[in-house]
Enzyme design. Structure first.
Site, PDB file in Angstrom:
ATOM      1  N   LYS A 134     -12.286 -62.098  15.814  1.00 17.27           N
ATOM      2  CA  LYS A 134     -11.334 -62.928  16.560  1.00 17.27           C
ATOM      3  C   LYS A 134     -10.263 -63.550  15.673  1.00 17.27           C
ATOM      4  O   LYS A 134      -9.160 -63.823  16.151  1.00 17.27           O
ATOM      5  CB  LYS A 134     -12.092 -63.956  17.385  1.00 17.27           C
ATOM      6  CG  LYS A 134     -13.028 -63.240  18.372  1.00 17.27           C
ATOM      7  CD  LYS A 134     -13.846 -64.184  19.152  1.00 17.27           C
ATOM      8  CE  LYS A 134     -13.171 -64.399  20.480  1.00 17.27           C
ATOM      9  NZ  LYS A 134     -13.922 -65.330  21.305  1.00 17.27           N
ATOM     10  N   GLU A 143      -9.367 -73.993  16.952  1.00 16.15           N
ATOM     11  CA  GLU A 143      -8.257 -73.966  17.911  1.00 16.15           C
ATOM     12  C   GLU A 143      -8.107 -75.338  18.519  1.00 16.15           C
ATOM     13  O   GLU A 143      -9.092 -76.083  18.647  1.00 16.15           O
ATOM     14  CB  GLU A 143      -8.571 -72.977  19.055  1.00 16.15           C
ATOM     15  CG  GLU A 143      -8.156 -71.585  18.763  1.00 16.15           C
ATOM     16  CD  GLU A 143      -8.503 -70.598  19.876  1.00 16.15           C
ATOM     17  OE1 GLU A 143      -9.013 -71.012  20.931  1.00 16.15           O
ATOM     18  OE2 GLU A 143      -8.256 -69.415  19.664  1.00 16.15           O
ATOM     19  N   LYS A 167     -17.644 -65.736  33.454  1.00 15.61           N
ATOM     20  CA  LYS A 167     -16.898 -65.645  34.708  1.00 15.61           C
ATOM     21  C   LYS A 167     -17.830 -65.495  35.916  1.00 15.61           C
ATOM     22  O   LYS A 167     -18.823 -64.780  35.835  1.00 15.61           O
ATOM     23  CB  LYS A 167     -15.946 -64.449  34.635  1.00 15.61           C
ATOM     24  CG  LYS A 167     -14.911 -64.602  33.518  1.00 15.61           C
ATOM     25  CD  LYS A 167     -14.251 -63.288  33.156  1.00 15.61           C
ATOM     26  CE  LYS A 167     -13.405 -63.474  31.901  1.00 15.61           C
ATOM     27  NZ  LYS A 167     -12.961 -62.182  31.333  1.00 15.61           N
ATOM     28  N   GLU A 196      -6.483 -61.623  26.973  1.00 12.73           N
ATOM     29  CA  GLU A 196      -6.891 -62.863  27.638  1.00 12.73           C
ATOM     30  C   GLU A 196      -6.102 -64.063  27.124  1.00 12.73           C
ATOM     31  O   GLU A 196      -5.938 -64.228  25.908  1.00 12.73           O
ATOM     32  CB  GLU A 196      -8.384 -63.119  27.407  1.00 12.73           C
ATOM     33  CG  GLU A 196      -9.269 -62.034  28.016  1.00 12.73           C
ATOM     34  CD  GLU A 196     -10.751 -62.412  28.054  1.00 12.73           C
ATOM     35  OE1 GLU A 196     -11.459 -61.884  28.912  1.00 12.73           O
ATOM     36  OE2 GLU A 196     -11.187 -63.236  27.218  1.00 12.73           O
ATOM     37  N   TYR A 211      -8.272 -77.690  21.421  1.00 14.81           N
ATOM     38  CA  TYR A 211      -9.055 -77.589  22.642  1.00 14.81           C
ATOM     39  C   TYR A 211      -8.158 -77.969  23.815  1.00 14.81           C
ATOM     40  O   TYR A 211      -7.684 -79.101  23.905  1.00 14.81           O
ATOM     41  CB  TYR A 211     -10.272 -78.507  22.567  1.00 14.81           C
ATOM     42  CG  TYR A 211     -11.152 -78.440  23.794  1.00 14.81           C
ATOM     43  CD1 TYR A 211     -11.934 -77.318  24.046  1.00 14.81           C
ATOM     44  CD2 TYR A 211     -11.200 -79.499  24.693  1.00 14.81           C
ATOM     45  CE1 TYR A 211     -12.740 -77.248  25.172  1.00 14.81           C
ATOM     46  CE2 TYR A 211     -12.008 -79.436  25.824  1.00 14.81           C
ATOM     47  CZ  TYR A 211     -12.771 -78.311  26.053  1.00 14.81           C
ATOM     48  OH  TYR A 211     -13.563 -78.237  27.169  1.00 14.81           O
ATOM     49  N   LEU A 212      -7.896 -77.004  24.682  1.00 17.13           N
ATOM     50  CA  LEU A 212      -7.021 -77.288  25.826  1.00 17.13           C
ATOM     51  C   LEU A 212      -7.868 -77.933  26.921  1.00 17.13           C
ATOM     52  O   LEU A 212      -8.984 -77.493  27.196  1.00 17.13           O
ATOM     53  CB  LEU A 212      -6.367 -76.003  26.325  1.00 17.13           C
ATOM     54  CG  LEU A 212      -5.508 -75.270  25.281  1.00 17.13           C
ATOM     55  CD1 LEU A 212      -4.975 -73.960  25.860  1.00 17.13           C
ATOM     56  CD2 LEU A 212      -4.332 -76.132  24.827  1.00 17.13           C
ATOM     57  N   ARG A 262     -11.848 -52.660  26.240  1.00 14.42           N
ATOM     58  CA  ARG A 262     -12.753 -51.878  27.106  1.00 14.42           C
ATOM     59  C   ARG A 262     -12.426 -52.143  28.561  1.00 14.42           C
ATOM     60  O   ARG A 262     -11.610 -53.011  28.876  1.00 14.42           O
ATOM     61  CB  ARG A 262     -14.188 -52.308  26.825  1.00 14.42           C
ATOM     62  CG  ARG A 262     -14.349 -53.806  27.039  1.00 14.42           C
ATOM     63  CD  ARG A 262     -15.768 -54.283  27.080  1.00 14.42           C
ATOM     64  NE  ARG A 262     -15.859 -55.710  26.887  1.00 14.42           N
ATOM     65  CZ  ARG A 262     -15.702 -56.621  27.826  1.00 14.42           C
ATOM     66  NH1 ARG A 262     -15.431 -56.257  29.066  1.00 14.42           N
ATOM     67  NH2 ARG A 262     -15.797 -57.909  27.562  1.00 14.42           N
ATOM     68  N   HIS A 318      -7.889 -69.604  32.917  1.00 18.08           N
ATOM     69  CA  HIS A 318      -8.080 -68.367  32.158  1.00 18.08           C
ATOM     70  C   HIS A 318      -7.349 -67.277  32.930  1.00 18.08           C
ATOM     71  O   HIS A 318      -7.725 -66.946  34.051  1.00 18.08           O
ATOM     72  CB  HIS A 318      -9.577 -68.054  32.039  1.00 18.08           C
ATOM     73  CG  HIS A 318      -9.869 -66.714  31.423  1.00 18.08           C
ATOM     74  ND1 HIS A 318     -10.574 -66.572  30.246  1.00 18.08           N
ATOM     75  CD2 HIS A 318      -9.549 -65.454  31.814  1.00 18.08           C
ATOM     76  CE1 HIS A 318     -10.666 -65.287  29.946  1.00 18.08           C
ATOM     77  NE2 HIS A 318     -10.058 -64.587  30.897  1.00 18.08           N
ATOM     78  N   GLU A 361      -8.150 -63.861  23.210  1.00 13.91           N
ATOM     79  CA  GLU A 361      -8.764 -62.643  22.658  1.00 13.91           C
ATOM     80  C   GLU A 361      -8.313 -61.419  23.445  1.00 13.91           C
ATOM     81  O   GLU A 361      -7.716 -61.525  24.507  1.00 13.91           O
ATOM     82  CB  GLU A 361     -10.291 -62.736  22.647  1.00 13.91           C
ATOM     83  CG  GLU A 361     -10.931 -62.722  24.020  1.00 13.91           C
ATOM     84  CD  GLU A 361     -12.447 -62.456  23.958  1.00 13.91           C
ATOM     85  OE1 GLU A 361     -12.936 -61.934  22.942  1.00 13.91           O
ATOM     86  OE2 GLU A 361     -13.119 -62.757  24.949  1.00 13.91           O
TER      87      GLU A 361
HETATM   88  P1  ADP Z   1     -15.823 -65.229  24.275  1.00  8.63           P
HETATM   89  O1  ADP Z   1     -15.419 -64.028  23.492  1.00  8.63           O
HETATM   90  O2  ADP Z   1     -17.084 -65.849  23.751  1.00  8.63           O
HETATM   91  O3  ADP Z   1     -15.829 -64.997  25.744  1.00  8.63           O
HETATM   92  P2  ADP Z   1     -13.219 -66.572  24.450  1.00  8.63           P
HETATM   93  O4  ADP Z   1     -12.360 -66.875  23.284  1.00  8.63           O
HETATM   94  O5  ADP Z   1     -12.806 -65.436  25.331  1.00  8.63           O
HETATM   95  O6  ADP Z   1     -14.731 -66.359  23.948  1.00  8.63           O
HETATM   96  O7  ADP Z   1     -13.363 -67.858  25.346  1.00  8.63           O
HETATM   97  C1  ADP Z   1     -14.234 -67.922  26.465  1.00  8.63           C
HETATM   98  C2  ADP Z   1     -13.916 -69.132  27.306  1.00  8.63           C
HETATM   99  O8  ADP Z   1     -14.040 -70.344  26.510  1.00  8.63           O
HETATM  100  C3  ADP Z   1     -12.483 -69.174  27.839  1.00  8.63           C
HETATM  101  O9  ADP Z   1     -12.331 -68.441  29.023  1.00  8.63           O
HETATM  102  C4  ADP Z   1     -12.332 -70.674  28.048  1.00  8.63           C
HETATM  103  O10 ADP Z   1     -13.025 -71.067  29.210  1.00  8.63           O
HETATM  104  C5  ADP Z   1     -13.049 -71.289  26.857  1.00  8.63           C
HETATM  105  N1  ADP Z   1     -12.122 -71.505  25.705  1.00  8.63           N
HETATM  106  C6  ADP Z   1     -11.860 -70.646  24.692  1.00  8.63           C
HETATM  107  N2  ADP Z   1     -10.937 -71.160  23.829  1.00  8.63           N
HETATM  108  C7  ADP Z   1     -10.591 -72.376  24.311  1.00  8.63           C
HETATM  109  C8  ADP Z   1      -9.683 -73.424  23.875  1.00  8.63           C
HETATM  110  N3  ADP Z   1      -8.931 -73.306  22.777  1.00  8.63           N
HETATM  111  N4  ADP Z   1      -9.606 -74.553  24.643  1.00  8.63           N
HETATM  112  C9  ADP Z   1     -10.380 -74.704  25.750  1.00  8.63           C
HETATM  113  N5  ADP Z   1     -11.239 -73.774  26.211  1.00  8.63           N
HETATM  114  C10 ADP Z   1     -11.368 -72.626  25.509  1.00  8.63           C
END
Ligand code: ADP
Length: 447
Positions: free
Chosen positions: A116, A200, A237, A275, A202-203, A291, A208, A287
């Site tokens: 990542k 990162e 999800k 995403e 945190y939002l 696939r 998403h 990310e």
């Molecule tokens: P994974 O590969 O484990 O699924 P992701 O990076 O796709 O990890 O993040 C999964 C979920 O985590 C996102 O859909 C969101 O809900 C939450 N998330 C990830 N990054 C952030 C962020 N910077 N701030 C707030 N929520 C986040």
């Protein structure tokens, strides 16, 4: 075109791939564990080969067994589905080395997007907007403190090898940071065997939103719009829809264009999903999944494009059937992920299906490998069906979904059908004003 495709997966997605192959006149080879002898994909495929005991490590993740099965059966391509080996660059390489086509992207792109930190660096260099955060890996607690000071609290520590929402820790202030940093590292090591972490911003209440792309070997790239996957439990999800109630046409065209241009520059091949988190009108890359995704039918319903068919055609070296101008988004689609789980506690409920009656009617699609008499094994993911519904408008779609959920009968095991029925009647969901924490708040209120 391929003559025979081996499907290196199980459950509904194995069946989904079998269906696409059948409609293209391609013969199929099912592989299965001992726990899946009576699975639907095994019954329907032209050939079936047992590749090991129930545990996924020894069967669906067993590379030598799967490659041997492909060689013995004379398959000329392997479709990995999602999960299992679908994002394993070594597997893709080994398959290629055996003269078999891996139906998926180039191994180097799987590898880059699987790390990542590397994925974010690549995305940034391709002009994709990213969440503010550390430049790369955080190597010390001091490094974490300095980065957090720069980007501002709250911050999120994430595992470089993360997946499935695991290995993430929030720190809301400096006093929480050191603990979050060391816990995230330890958890990442335990879960992924790699303790590299990054940071990162945190939002707070983002959505998403992800963009589906397809790229062929002739340099053509298209995007198929977005899916809103904000309804999550523990970062997993639960329900997805397209179009997103939060996006307008201008934003959609803009982000779709950014993603398409980036994929073209990268030389990406096959289908993929980029995403984003979306907050206050801004997109932030999190990310890329290299696939097919669980929720791909939502996009198929609004575009009329068979994504698996396109994926197979692209792997066979054919140009895509549609250019961006041909792609029209029609109406609205919603997918409910139905799991064999208790709808309140979410503990898995494997067992025998005594009765099965899926809903039907216009624009109702059920992707499921269930049948009456089938036993859901305890060894794998608890997803047992995807109910996908289309309507001319979001409201029509919701009315149809409500009706379809009412008709859906799965006897013998508890499922999350009642949860979906409740969820889609909630005024907040009906208004479409939800964000990534909305579902957990909704569940907390009910308990
Ligand atoms: P994974 O590969 O484990 O699924 P992701 O990076 O796709 O990890 O993040 C999964 C979920 O985590 C996102 O859909 C969101 O809900 C939450 N998330 C990830 N990054 C952030 C962020 N910077 N701030 C707030 N929520 C986040």
């Amino acid at each position: 075109m391929f003559e025979k495709v081996l499907i290196a997966n199980r459950g509904e997605i194995a069946l989904r791939i079998h269906r696409a192959c059948r409609e293209m006149g391609i013969r199929t080879v099912a592989v299965h564990s001992q726990a899946d002898e009576n699975a639907m994909h095994v019954r329907l495929a032209d050939e079936a080969i047992c590749i090991g005991p129930p545990s996924a490590t020894h069967s669906y993740l067993n590379i030598p067994a799967i490659v041997s099965a492909a060689e013995i059966s004379g398959a000329d391509a392997i479709h990995p589905g999602y999960g299992f080996l679908s994002e394993n660059a070594n597997f893709a390489e080994i398959v290629g080395d055996h003269g078999i086509t891996f139906i998926g992207p180039k191994p180097e792109h799987i590898r880059v997007m699987g790390d990542k930190i590397e994925a974010k660096r690549t995305a940034r260099s391709l002009g994709i907007p990213c969440v503010p955060g550390s430049e790369g890996e955080l190597t010390t607690a001091a490094d974490a403190l300095a980065t957090a000071k720069k980007i501002g609290y709250p911050v999120l520590i994430k595992a470089a090898s993360g997946g499935g929402g695991r290995g993430m820790k929030v720190a809301r202030s400096e006093s929480e940071l050191e603990q979050a940093y060391s816990t995230a590292r330890a958890e990442a090591k335990a879960a992924f065997g790699d303790d590299a972490v990054y940071m990162e911003k945190y939002l707070d209440k983002p959505r998403h939103i992800e963009i589906q792309v397809m790229c062929d070997s002739h340099g053509n790239v298209v995007h198929l719009g977005e899916r809103d996957c904000s309804l999550q439990r523990r970062h997993q999800k639960v329900l997805e829809e397209s179009p997103s109630p939060a996006l307008n046409d201008r934003d959609r065209t803009k982000i779709g264009g950014i993603v398409s241009d980036a994929m073209k520059k990268l030389g990406y091949l096959g289908v993929g999903t980029v995403e984003f988190l979306y907050e206050d009108g801004e997109f932030y890359f999190i990310e890329m999944n290299t696939r097919l995704q669980v929720e791909h039918p939502v996009t198929e319903m609004i575009t009329g494009i068979d994504i698996v068919r396109e994926q197979i055609r692209i792997a066979a070296g054919l140009p895509m059937e549609n250019s961006q101008q041909d792609i029209v988004f029609q109406g609205h689609a919603i997918e409910c992920r139905i799991n064999a789980e208790d709808p309140v506690t979410f503990s898995p409920t494997p067992g025998k299906i005594t009765e099965y009656h899926p809903p039907g009617g216009l624009n109702v699609r059920v992707d499921s490998a269930l049948y009456a008499g089938y036993s859901v094994p305890p060894n794998y993911d608890s997803l047992i069906a995807k109910l996908v519904v289309h309507g001319k408008t979001r409201n029509a779609c919701l009315m149809r979904l409500r009706r379809a959920l009412e008709e859906f009968v799965v006897g013998g095991v508890s499922t999350t059908i009642p949860l979906h029925a409740r969820l889609i009647q909630n005024p907040g969901f009906i208004d479409g004003v939800y964000h990534i924490h909305w579902l957990e708040e909704f569940l907390a209120k009910k308990e």
